[in-house]
Scaffold this active site. Structure first.
Site, PDB file in Angstrom:
ATOM      1  N   PRO A  15       0.842  -1.194   0.000  1.00 13.99           N
ATOM      2  CA  PRO A  15       0.000   0.000   0.000  1.00 13.99           C
ATOM      3  C   PRO A  15       0.876   1.242   0.000  1.00 13.99           C
ATOM      4  O   PRO A  15       1.778   1.373   0.828  1.00 13.99           O
ATOM      5  CB  PRO A  15      -0.787  -0.124   1.312  1.00 13.99           C
ATOM      6  CG  PRO A  15       0.056  -0.982   2.191  1.00 13.99           C
ATOM      7  CD  PRO A  15       0.795  -1.923   1.285  1.00 13.99           C
ATOM      8  N   GLN A  70      -6.342  -1.247   3.271  1.00 15.68           N
ATOM      9  CA  GLN A  70      -5.544  -0.852   4.434  1.00 15.68           C
ATOM     10  C   GLN A  70      -6.199   0.340   5.126  1.00 15.68           C
ATOM     11  O   GLN A  70      -6.506   1.353   4.493  1.00 15.68           O
ATOM     12  CB  GLN A  70      -4.112  -0.489   4.068  1.00 15.68           C
ATOM     13  CG  GLN A  70      -3.277  -0.293   5.341  1.00 15.68           C
ATOM     14  CD  GLN A  70      -1.864   0.148   5.097  1.00 15.68           C
ATOM     15  OE1 GLN A  70      -1.633   1.253   4.630  1.00 15.68           O
ATOM     16  NE2 GLN A  70      -0.894  -0.711   5.434  1.00 15.68           N
ATOM     17  N   CYS A 100       3.303   3.490   9.007  1.00 13.63           N
ATOM     18  CA  CYS A 100       3.513   4.740   8.281  1.00 13.63           C
ATOM     19  C   CYS A 100       4.213   5.767   9.175  1.00 13.63           C
ATOM     20  O   CYS A 100       3.718   6.078  10.267  1.00 13.63           O
ATOM     21  CB  CYS A 100       2.184   5.299   7.784  1.00 13.63           C
ATOM     22  SG  CYS A 100       2.377   6.845   6.842  1.00 13.63           S
ATOM     23  N   LYS A 140       0.399  -4.368   9.334  1.00 15.13           N
ATOM     24  CA  LYS A 140       1.652  -3.987   8.681  1.00 15.13           C
ATOM     25  C   LYS A 140       2.402  -3.065   9.623  1.00 15.13           C
ATOM     26  O   LYS A 140       1.862  -2.062  10.083  1.00 15.13           O
ATOM     27  CB  LYS A 140       1.406  -3.294   7.347  1.00 15.13           C
ATOM     28  CG  LYS A 140       2.692  -3.069   6.545  1.00 15.13           C
ATOM     29  CD  LYS A 140       2.398  -2.519   5.152  1.00 15.13           C
ATOM     30  CE  LYS A 140       3.654  -2.541   4.280  1.00 15.13           C
ATOM     31  NZ  LYS A 140       4.703  -1.616   4.754  1.00 15.13           N
ATOM     32  N   HIS A 173       7.920  -4.465   7.571  1.00 16.42           N
ATOM     33  CA  HIS A 173       8.892  -3.623   6.868  1.00 16.42           C
ATOM     34  C   HIS A 173      10.177  -3.669   7.683  1.00 16.42           C
ATOM     35  O   HIS A 173      10.213  -3.224   8.830  1.00 16.42           O
ATOM     36  CB  HIS A 173       8.371  -2.193   6.758  1.00 16.42           C
ATOM     37  CG  HIS A 173       9.249  -1.311   5.912  1.00 16.42           C
ATOM     38  ND1 HIS A 173       8.743  -0.321   5.118  1.00 16.42           N
ATOM     39  CD2 HIS A 173      10.582  -1.283   5.726  1.00 16.42           C
ATOM     40  CE1 HIS A 173       9.739   0.296   4.487  1.00 16.42           C
ATOM     41  NE2 HIS A 173      10.860  -0.281   4.851  1.00 16.42           N
ATOM     42  N   GLY A 215      13.340  -3.242   0.581  1.00 20.76           N
ATOM     43  CA  GLY A 215      14.632  -3.478  -0.061  1.00 20.76           C
ATOM     44  C   GLY A 215      14.688  -4.589  -1.083  1.00 20.76           C
ATOM     45  O   GLY A 215      15.741  -4.832  -1.671  1.00 20.76           O
TER      46      GLY A 215
END
Length: 372
Positions: A15, A70, A100, A140, A173, A215
Site C-alpha cells: 500500500p 488498508q 507509516c 503492517k 517492513h 529493499g
C-alpha cells in the site's frame, strides 16, 4: 472467517499513499492475475466522514481481486464504523497500518508507526475491526520506532498483538521508523534493513504468518526470500516504477503458472479502454495526467524510453483522452518492444538471504510482565 479461493499471498504490492490507487491497481491486474493488491492507506475518519461519497474511496472493479483494504486510525469507534461501511465493497482482507512514519499520520494523527509503542491498543483495534467484518485482519508494521528498536521489543509487540487479538498475519517492513528528523522518503532508505529480525520472527513465532517488505527489488530476490522461509514477499516502489519485469513474472516465476502471453501493446490497449471509460464516467474527476501516471515506468530501460518520457511530458499537457496520449507517445517505442511478451526474469541478488542463519538474533523469551 471467509476462506477465499485465491492463490496464497506469496507476492503482494505494498500500500502506497498517492500511488496504489484504482488506476495503478487496474494496470497491475492486467499484468499479473495473482499478485495481491493493496489500496492506499485510508484513515478510518475519511471513510466515516465521507459516508455519502464512499465509491470515490472504496470502489474498485471485480477484476482487482484479491485486494486488501488498508485502514489507519486510533479511534476505536471510527475504526468500527469504517469497517462496517467497507464491508459493502467485499475486500478480501483488511490490513491495519502500524508502519507509516508520515508526520501527518504518526504525528498529528497519532497512528501509523507510533502505534507500535502501544501494542495493547493495537490488539484492541484489531479486535474491533475483526468484530465488524468476516474477512481476515492483518497488521503492517516496522521492526521498531525511534530508540525502541531492539529485537526483543519487536517480539513483545508481535506477542501481545497476536495473543490479545485475532491477528495472525504480520507484514514486516524490515526497517525501523524514525518519527523525528526524517521524511517518509528518507524513512524508506536511511534506517538500515535488518532482515535478521524478520527471520528471527519466523523462528520464534512458528504459528504466525509473516510477509517480508523492504529493499527487495527483483524476482530472484523474491524467490530467495521465499526459499529462506518467508511466507510472503511485499514489494512497493519497484513494482510501481518498473511494473513490466516485476509484475510480469509474478504469475510464472512465483506461482508457477502459465504465462498469459500478453504483450505490452495488448496491455496498453486494455488500459486505454479502462482509462477513457473513467474519463467519460467522471467528467471533472480524474484527468489524463492521473490515469497515465502508472504508465510512466512501463518502458523503463527499454529502447526509446527516453524519447517516450519526453513525449509523455508534453502529451500530458494537451491530451484529453488516454487514446490520444498513447497515439502521440508510442511512436517513440519500437514495435519489437511493444509486441514482446515477458522474457526471462532479470537476474537480481538471489543470494540476498543465503546466510541468514548466521546473523539471527538470540531467541525471544517471553518476559513475565509480557505474559497475557
Amino acid at each position: 472467517m471467509v476462506v477465499n479461493c485465491y492463490s496464497p499471498p506469496l507476492f503482494s504490492v505494498a500500500p502506497m499513499m498517492d500511488w496504489t490507487d484504482n488506476h495503478y491497481r487496474t494496470l497491475a491486474r492486467l499484468i499479473s492475475k495473482h499478485a495481491w493488491l493493496y489500496t492506499e492507506m485510508l484513515a478510518a475518519e475519511t471513510i466515516v466522514y465521507q459516508e455519502g461519497n464512499l465509491d470515490r474511496f472504496l470502489a474498485y472493479s471485480p477484476e482487482q481481486h484479491p485486494i486488501v483494504l488498508q485502514i489507519g486510525g486510533s479511534n476505536l469507534e471510527n475504526l468500527a464504523k469504517a469497517t462496517k461501511l467497507a464491508n459493502t465493497y467485499c475486500y478480501d482482507e483488511i490490513n491495519f497500518n502500524c508502519g507509516c512514519p508520515s508526520p501527518r499520520v504518526a504525528g498529528r494523527g497519532c497512528f501509523g508507526a507510533r502505534l507500535m509503542l502501544d501494542p495493547k491498543f493495537v490488539a484492541e483495534a484489531i479486535s474491533v475491526i475483526a468484530a465488524n467484518t468476516n474477512v481476515p485482519v492483518s497488521v503492517k508494521c516496522r521492526i521498531g520506532v525511534d530508540d525502541h528498536d531492539s529485537y526483543n521489543e519487536l517480539c513483545d509487540f508481535i506477542y501481545k498483538v497476536s495473543s490479545l487479538s485475532p491477528a495472525k498475519h504480520f507484514i514486516i517492513h524490515s526497517r525501523k521508523a524514525l518519527l523525528n528528523g526524517l521524511s517518509p522518503a528518507e524513512n524508506r532508505t536511511i534506517p538500515p534493513l535488518k532482515y535478521e529480525y524478520f527471520y528471527g520472527l519466523l523462528r520464534d513465532f512458528p504459528d504466525l504468518t509473516f510477509t517480508i517488505n523492504g529493499g527487495i527489488t527483483s524476482i530472484d530476490e523474491i524467490n530467495a526470500a521465499l526459499k529462506a522461509g518467508a511466507h510472503g514477499v511485499m514489494i512497493g516502489r519497484a513494482a510501481y516504477n518498473n511494473p513490466w519485469p516485476i509484475l510480469g513474472h509474478v504469475d510464472t516465476a512465483i506461482y508457477g503458472l502459465p504465462s498469459s502471453g500478453l504483450t505490452r501493446r495488448q496491455v496498453l490497449e486494455k488500459y486505454q479502454v479502462y482509462g477513457d471509460s473513467v474519463l467519460l464516467q467522471y467528467g471533472l474527476g480524474p484527468t489524463v495526467r492521473h490515469i497515465v501516471k502508472p504508465l510512466l515506468g512501463f518502458f523503463r530501460s527499454e529502447p526509446g524510453n527516453g524519447l517516450w518520457k519526453r513525449k509523455a511530458d508534453a502529451a500530458i499537457q494537451t491530451c484529453t483522452s488516454v487514446k490520444s496520449f498513447l497515439e502521440e507517445t508510442l511512436v517513440a517505442i519500437p514495435d519489437s518492444v511493444l509486441d514482446s511478451t515477458f522474457a526471462q526474469p532479470p537476474s537480481g541478488r538471489g543470494d540476498l538471504f543465503a546466510n541468514i542463519d548466521s546473523f539471527l538474533p538470540p531467541p525471544y523469551r517471553i518476559r513475565e510482565e509480557d505474559a497475557v
